[in-house]
Design a protein around this motif. Structure first.
Motif, PDB file in Angstrom:
ATOM      1  N   ILE A   8       0.987  -1.164   0.071  1.00  0.00           N
ATOM      2  CA  ILE A   8       0.089   0.004  -0.123  1.00  0.00           C
ATOM      3  C   ILE A   8       0.928   1.245  -0.058  1.00  0.00           C
ATOM      4  CG2 ILE A   8      -1.816   1.611   1.498  1.00  0.00           C
ATOM      5  CD1 ILE A   8      -3.084  -1.078   2.267  1.00  0.00           C
ATOM      6  N   GLY A   9       0.560   2.063  -0.949  1.00  0.00           N
ATOM      7  CA  GLY A   9       1.501   3.281  -1.141  1.00  0.00           C
ATOM      8  C   GLY A   9       0.767   4.503  -1.121  1.00  0.00           C
ATOM      9  N   CYS A  10      -0.976   4.484  -1.465  1.00  0.00           N
ATOM     10  CA  CYS A  10      -1.655   5.442  -1.564  1.00  0.00           C
ATOM     11  C   CYS A  10      -2.971   5.329  -1.394  1.00  0.00           C
ATOM     12  CB  CYS A  10      -1.404   6.361  -3.025  1.00  0.00           C
ATOM     13  SG  CYS A  10      -1.892   5.452  -4.545  1.00  0.00           S
ATOM     14  N   ASN A  11      -3.837   6.078  -1.529  1.00  0.00           N
ATOM     15  CA  ASN A  11      -5.389   5.957  -1.328  1.00  0.00           C
ATOM     16  C   ASN A  11      -5.728   5.057  -2.575  1.00  0.00           C
ATOM     17  OD1 ASN A  11      -5.931   7.132   0.918  1.00  0.00           O
ATOM     18  ND2 ASN A  11      -5.986   9.110   0.036  1.00  0.00           N
ATOM     19  N   GLY A  12      -5.269   5.312  -3.749  1.00  0.00           N
ATOM     20  CA  GLY A  12      -5.446   4.567  -4.759  1.00  0.00           C
ATOM     21  C   GLY A  12      -5.260   2.773  -4.838  1.00  0.00           C
ATOM     22  N   CYS A  13      -4.445   2.543  -3.960  1.00  0.00           N
ATOM     23  CA  CYS A  13      -4.038   1.179  -3.603  1.00  0.00           C
ATOM     24  C   CYS A  13      -5.074   0.665  -2.668  1.00  0.00           C
ATOM     25  CB  CYS A  13      -2.845   1.010  -2.907  1.00  0.00           C
ATOM     26  SG  CYS A  13      -1.255   1.505  -3.690  1.00  0.00           S
ATOM     27  N   VAL A  14      -5.625   1.567  -1.676  1.00  0.00           N
ATOM     28  CA  VAL A  14      -6.442   1.083  -0.694  1.00  0.00           C
ATOM     29  C   VAL A  14      -7.905   0.986  -1.621  1.00  0.00           C
ATOM     30  CG1 VAL A  14      -7.928   2.085   1.111  1.00  0.00           C
ATOM     31  CG2 VAL A  14      -5.702   2.073   1.337  1.00  0.00           C
ATOM     32  N   ASN A  15      -8.139   1.745  -2.346  1.00  0.00           N
ATOM     33  CA  ASN A  15      -9.311   1.825  -3.100  1.00  0.00           C
ATOM     34  C   ASN A  15      -9.371   0.594  -4.186  1.00  0.00           C
ATOM     35  OD1 ASN A  15     -10.774   3.937  -2.072  1.00  0.00           O
ATOM     36  ND2 ASN A  15      -9.646   5.378  -3.742  1.00  0.00           N
ATOM     37  N   SER A  16      -8.484   0.163  -4.786  1.00  0.00           N
ATOM     38  CA  SER A  16      -8.267  -0.978  -5.517  1.00  0.00           C
ATOM     39  C   SER A  16      -8.612  -2.296  -4.466  1.00  0.00           C
ATOM     40  CB  SER A  16      -6.932  -1.199  -6.062  1.00  0.00           C
ATOM     41  OG  SER A  16      -6.559  -0.362  -6.928  1.00  0.00           O
ATOM     42  N   ILE A  17      -7.883  -2.281  -3.404  1.00  0.00           N
ATOM     43  CA  ILE A  17      -8.288  -3.429  -2.675  1.00  0.00           C
ATOM     44  C   ILE A  17      -9.937  -3.560  -2.200  1.00  0.00           C
ATOM     45  CG2 ILE A  17      -7.840  -4.546  -0.432  1.00  0.00           C
ATOM     46  CD1 ILE A  17      -4.900  -3.042  -0.525  1.00  0.00           C
ATOM     47  N   LYS A  18     -10.360  -2.435  -1.502  1.00  0.00           N
ATOM     48  CA  LYS A  18     -11.639  -2.191  -1.408  1.00  0.00           C
ATOM     49  C   LYS A  18     -12.542  -2.654  -2.543  1.00  0.00           C
ATOM     50  CE  LYS A  18     -11.791   1.834   1.829  1.00  0.00           C
ATOM     51  NZ  LYS A  18     -12.336   3.066   2.246  1.00  0.00           N
ATOM     52  N   ASN A  19     -12.314  -2.060  -3.602  1.00  0.00           N
ATOM     53  CA  ASN A  19     -13.174  -2.394  -4.793  1.00  0.00           C
ATOM     54  C   ASN A  19     -13.390  -3.949  -5.065  1.00  0.00           C
ATOM     55  OD1 ASN A  19     -13.893   0.018  -5.352  1.00  0.00           O
ATOM     56  ND2 ASN A  19     -12.335   0.457  -6.694  1.00  0.00           N
ATOM     57  N   GLU A  20     -12.153  -4.731  -5.015  1.00  0.00           N
ATOM     58  CA  GLU A  20     -11.887  -6.177  -5.342  1.00  0.00           C
ATOM     59  C   GLU A  20     -12.503  -6.922  -4.427  1.00  0.00           C
ATOM     60  OE1 GLU A  20     -10.865  -7.740  -8.119  1.00  0.00           O
ATOM     61  OE2 GLU A  20     -10.465  -5.683  -9.087  1.00  0.00           O
ATOM     62  N   LEU A  21     -12.239  -6.528  -3.059  1.00  0.00           N
ATOM     63  CA  LEU A  21     -12.749  -7.425  -2.050  1.00  0.00           C
ATOM     64  C   LEU A  21     -14.496  -7.277  -1.814  1.00  0.00           C
ATOM     65  CD1 LEU A  21     -10.077  -6.991   0.875  1.00  0.00           C
ATOM     66  CD2 LEU A  21     -10.460  -9.056  -0.987  1.00  0.00           C
ATOM     67  N   SER A  22     -14.832  -6.234  -2.296  1.00  0.00           N
ATOM     68  CA  SER A  22     -16.186  -5.725  -2.038  1.00  0.00           C
ATOM     69  C   SER A  22     -17.071  -6.534  -2.963  1.00  0.00           C
ATOM     70  CB  SER A  22     -16.565  -4.265  -1.955  1.00  0.00           C
ATOM     71  OG  SER A  22     -15.865  -3.502  -1.039  1.00  0.00           O
ATOM     72  N   GLU A  23     -16.584  -7.325  -4.001  1.00  0.00           N
ATOM     73  CA  GLU A  23     -17.101  -7.637  -5.031  1.00  0.00           C
ATOM     74  C   GLU A  23     -17.369  -9.493  -4.430  1.00  0.00           C
ATOM     75  OE1 GLU A  23     -15.329  -7.850  -8.942  1.00  0.00           O
ATOM     76  OE2 GLU A  23     -15.534  -5.435  -8.921  1.00  0.00           O
ATOM     77  N   LEU A  24     -16.613  -9.891  -3.287  1.00  0.00           N
ATOM     78  CA  LEU A  24     -16.687 -11.030  -2.765  1.00  0.00           C
ATOM     79  C   LEU A  24     -18.104 -11.332  -1.995  1.00  0.00           C
ATOM     80  CD1 LEU A  24     -13.370 -12.370  -1.449  1.00  0.00           C
ATOM     81  CD2 LEU A  24     -14.397 -13.400  -3.053  1.00  0.00           C
ATOM     82  N   PRO A  25     -18.580 -12.330  -2.449  1.00  0.00           N
ATOM     83  CA  PRO A  25     -20.045 -12.592  -1.511  1.00  0.00           C
ATOM     84  C   PRO A  25     -19.747 -12.787  -0.061  1.00  0.00           C
ATOM     85  CG  PRO A  25     -20.007 -13.752  -3.671  1.00  0.00           C
ATOM     86  CD  PRO A  25     -18.866 -13.298  -3.384  1.00  0.00           C
ATOM     87  N   GLY A  26     -20.230 -11.915   0.701  1.00  0.00           N
ATOM     88  CA  GLY A  26     -20.053 -12.279   2.283  1.00  0.00           C
ATOM     89  C   GLY A  26     -19.157 -11.053   2.777  1.00  0.00           C
ATOM     90  N   VAL A  27     -18.382 -10.470   2.151  1.00  0.00           N
ATOM     91  CA  VAL A  27     -17.549  -9.418   2.503  1.00  0.00           C
ATOM     92  C   VAL A  27     -18.626  -8.067   2.868  1.00  0.00           C
ATOM     93  CG1 VAL A  27     -15.798  -7.643   2.051  1.00  0.00           C
ATOM     94  CG2 VAL A  27     -15.447 -10.187   1.552  1.00  0.00           C
ATOM     95  N   VAL A  28     -18.667  -7.728   3.987  1.00  0.00           N
ATOM     96  CA  VAL A  28     -19.394  -6.709   4.611  1.00  0.00           C
ATOM     97  C   VAL A  28     -18.819  -5.287   4.566  1.00  0.00           C
ATOM     98  CG1 VAL A  28     -20.819  -5.711   6.414  1.00  0.00           C
ATOM     99  CG2 VAL A  28     -20.557  -8.317   6.149  1.00  0.00           C
ATOM    100  N   LYS A  29     -17.631  -5.188   5.015  1.00  0.00           N
ATOM    101  CA  LYS A  29     -16.929  -3.942   4.853  1.00  0.00           C
ATOM    102  C   LYS A  29     -15.281  -4.031   4.899  1.00  0.00           C
ATOM    103  CE  LYS A  29     -16.899  -1.723   9.006  1.00  0.00           C
ATOM    104  NZ  LYS A  29     -17.289  -0.655  10.040  1.00  0.00           N
ATOM    105  N   VAL A  30     -14.837  -3.187   3.900  1.00  0.00           N
ATOM    106  CA  VAL A  30     -13.380  -3.101   3.913  1.00  0.00           C
ATOM    107  C   VAL A  30     -12.783  -1.533   4.122  1.00  0.00           C
ATOM    108  CG1 VAL A  30     -11.580  -3.452   2.262  1.00  0.00           C
ATOM    109  CG2 VAL A  30     -13.528  -4.585   2.175  1.00  0.00           C
ATOM    110  N   GLU A  31     -11.985  -1.580   5.120  1.00  0.00           N
ATOM    111  CA  GLU A  31     -11.392  -0.271   5.246  1.00  0.00           C
ATOM    112  C   GLU A  31      -9.688  -0.328   5.255  1.00  0.00           C
ATOM    113  OE1 GLU A  31     -12.899   0.734   9.110  1.00  0.00           O
ATOM    114  OE2 GLU A  31     -14.798   1.439   8.270  1.00  0.00           O
ATOM    115  N   GLY A  32      -9.236   0.762   4.865  1.00  0.00           N
ATOM    116  CA  GLY A  32      -7.698   0.789   4.671  1.00  0.00           C
ATOM    117  C   GLY A  32      -7.028   2.071   5.216  1.00  0.00           C
TER     118      GLY A  32
END
Length: 69
Positions: free
Chosen positions: A11-35
């Motif tokens: 992780i180097g910037c907010n873009g990295c955090v947003n990429s992780i949030k976007n990808e993990l949020s697509e998984l069924p059952g993932v409720v929340k992702v924060e970075g």
């Protein structure tokens, strides 16, 4: 419901955090992702059918493997 916070060295910037949030949020059952860019951490909250193994697999696939995985 399970919650886990892990260090993600790539992780180097907010873009990295947003990429992780976007990808993990697509998984069924993932409720929340924060970075936190400064701390290089991601906190994931999930329930069935998501598993920690599936979450780690997605993070590795997008080159943001958690340090503890």
């Amino acid at each position: 419901m399970e919650v886990k916070t892990v260090k993600v060295p790539n992780i180097g910037c907010n873009g990295c955090v947003n990429s992780i949030k976007n990808e993990l949020s697509e998984l069924p059952g993932v409720v929340k992702v924060e970075g936190q860019v400064e701390a290089k951490t991601i906190t994931v909250e999930w329930q069935n059918p998501a598993t920690w193994e599936k979450i780690v697999t997605v993070m590795k696939d997008i080159d943001y493997a958690p340090a503890e995985a």
